[in-house]
Design a protein around this motif. Structure first.
Motif, PDB file in Angstrom:
ATOM      1  N   CYS A 169       2.803 -14.512  11.366  1.00 45.16           N
ATOM      2  CA  CYS A 169       3.223 -13.688  10.215  1.00 45.16           C
ATOM      3  C   CYS A 169       2.070 -13.269   9.312  1.00 45.16           C
ATOM      4  N   ALA A 187       2.353 -11.412   5.750  1.00 46.55           N
ATOM      5  CA  ALA A 187       2.745 -10.005   5.687  1.00 46.55           C
ATOM      6  C   ALA A 187       4.198  -9.766   6.067  1.00 46.55           C
ATOM      7  N   HIS A 188       4.754 -10.662   6.896  1.00 43.76           N
ATOM      8  CA  HIS A 188       6.108 -10.456   7.403  1.00 43.76           C
ATOM      9  C   HIS A 188       6.846 -11.787   7.509  1.00 43.76           C
ATOM     10  N   GLU A 189       8.165 -11.706   7.554  1.00 40.83           N
ATOM     11  CA  GLU A 189       8.988 -12.916   7.705  1.00 40.83           C
ATOM     12  C   GLU A 189       8.949 -13.434   9.136  1.00 40.83           C
ATOM     13  N   THR A 206       1.431  -2.246   7.936  1.00 43.62           N
ATOM     14  CA  THR A 206       1.707  -3.291   8.914  1.00 43.62           C
ATOM     15  C   THR A 206       3.156  -3.201   9.380  1.00 43.62           C
ATOM     16  N   HIS A 212      10.268  -4.600   9.504  1.00 39.78           N
ATOM     17  CA  HIS A 212       9.812  -4.005   8.252  1.00 39.78           C
ATOM     18  C   HIS A 212       8.463  -3.302   8.421  1.00 39.78           C
ATOM     19  N   ASN A 214       5.421  -2.430   6.070  1.00 35.95           N
ATOM     20  CA  ASN A 214       4.870  -2.822   4.774  1.00 35.95           C
ATOM     21  C   ASN A 214       3.572  -2.080   4.506  1.00 35.95           C
ATOM     22  N   TRP A 216       0.188  -1.972   2.059  1.00 37.57           N
ATOM     23  CA  TRP A 216      -0.632  -2.836   1.214  1.00 37.57           C
ATOM     24  C   TRP A 216      -1.793  -2.046   0.626  1.00 37.57           C
ATOM     25  N   LEU A 223       1.174  -5.894  -2.143  1.00 34.76           N
ATOM     26  CA  LEU A 223       2.218  -5.106  -1.490  1.00 34.76           C
ATOM     27  C   LEU A 223       2.613  -3.920  -2.365  1.00 34.76           C
ATOM     28  N   LYS A 225       4.746  -1.321  -1.005  1.00 34.49           N
ATOM     29  CA  LYS A 225       6.116  -0.963  -0.620  1.00 34.49           C
ATOM     30  C   LYS A 225       6.502  -1.710   0.645  1.00 34.49           C
ATOM     31  N   SER A 226       7.756  -2.161   0.706  1.00 36.56           N
ATOM     32  CA  SER A 226       8.297  -2.790   1.907  1.00 36.56           C
ATOM     33  C   SER A 226       9.547  -2.021   2.316  1.00 36.56           C
ATOM     34  N   TYR A 263       5.891   8.015   1.736  1.00 45.42           N
ATOM     35  CA  TYR A 263       6.541   7.051   2.637  1.00 45.42           C
ATOM     36  C   TYR A 263       8.034   7.356   2.825  1.00 45.42           C
TER      37      TYR A 263
END
Length: 310
Positions: A169, A187-189, A206, A212, A214, A216, A223, A225-226, A263
């Motif tokens: 992650c 960066a991610h779950e 990413t 997701h 993301n 950065w 972060l 925006k996600s 985005y």
């Protein structure tokens, strides 16, 4: 307050290139503006002509499925990473294999090169990032990054950084020239699958197994925006030639095209509304030739679309 005009795009289906007998995992730009290399589980590398929409008289057969390929036009060589951890180096002028590297003990997921460092970099399922010399075509340095897979590599020449996506992650950022550690962040779950710097070097995009996308801010890597961009894992992110758009590819069988400034989602390419992939979309290339967006997937297809702003 500034009003941001919504961008409109037109996506035109051009062709489906068939010939692979297995999933297509790997793709890179070819020996001219209008060609691309592809490779996959059938162990073959093909060269496609986007102008004629046919295969060129080039093919290479390797002993194992191919996960990544990297064309280095300045050296006239092609690198291919396989599921067994081997990296095959092909001389495109002589049309022969000139070397095999075996410094990874698990599949090679990504290969990138930098003329600024005179090196190429390989990402392994063994958790290692390897640095190899262009001059000797041999290993210079091996860096253990994780007990999970190293999935993706990208460079930021504005800040002289290299970013790496890991299966645990995390994203790691290093100095491009020294490989000194600069930053790491979750960066991610679920696993981080792909890293892609914006062409202006200001943002890092990413994509993860958590579906997701993301964004950065480069520097502090906070972060911005996600976006829950897809229903399944994101496997690739590419910008168009003028950097106004980018596209994401996913295991959910879709390609999505986004405004690179806002985005905002502009187009969703699926079987329901387009001639599209029926299985996971694994790799994308956005060619300068007619703004063709080329995609490859588990359905053994290589698909070509022309994307223009209206």
């Amino acid at each position: 307050m500034e009003t941001i005009k919504e961008m409109s795009i037109d996506v035109k289906y051009i062709a489906t290139l068939t010939g692979h007998s297995g999933c297509v995992y790997a793709m890179d730009k070819g020996m001219s503006e209008h060609t691309v290399f592809t490779g996959g589980s059938d162990r073959f590398i093909a060269l496609w002509n986007l102008e004629t929409q046919q295969a060129e008289k080039f093919s290479a057969s390797l002993p194992a499925p191919i996960y990544t390929i990297c064309h280095i036009p300045e050296k006239n060589i092609l690198l291919a990473g396989t599921t067994t951890g081997s990296i095959h180096i092909l001389d495109l002028e002589k049309k022969e294999e000139i070397k095999i590297l075996q410094h990874h003990q698990a599949p090679v997921f990504d290969i990138k090169y930098s003329l600024k460092t005179n090196c190429f970099y390989t990402a392994g399922g063994d958790g290692n990032l390897a640095v190899c010399s262009f001059d000797t075509l041999s290993l210079i340095k091996m860096k253990k990054l994780s007990h999970e897979k190293v999935r993706s590599i990208d460079f930021n020449y504005t800040t002289s950084e290299i970013a790496v996506a890991l299966g645990d992650c995390n994203i790691l950022v290093f100095d491009l020239h020294t490989l000194d550690h600069k930053k790491d962040f979750i960066a991610h779950e679920l696993a981080a699958n792909v890293v892609r710097y914006s062409p202006d070097g200001k943002f890092l995009l990413t994509g993860g197994r958590d579906a997701h996308l993301n964004i950065w801010q480069v520097g502090n890597y906070e972060l911005v925006k996600s976006i829950p961009a897809h229903n399944w894992a994101i496997y690739d992110i590419v910008f168009n030639p003028d950097a106004t758009l980018f596209a994401t590819a996913s295991r959910d069988k879709t390609i999505k095209i986004w405004d690179a400034k806002t985005y905002q989602l502009l187009k969703r390419i699926t079987k329901e509304n387009f001639e599209a992939h029926t299985h996971s979309v694994n790799k994308l290339i956005w060619s300068t030739y007619h703004n063709y967006l080329v995609s490859a997937g588990d359905d053994r297809m290589v698909m070509v679309r022309e994307v223009n702003t209206i």
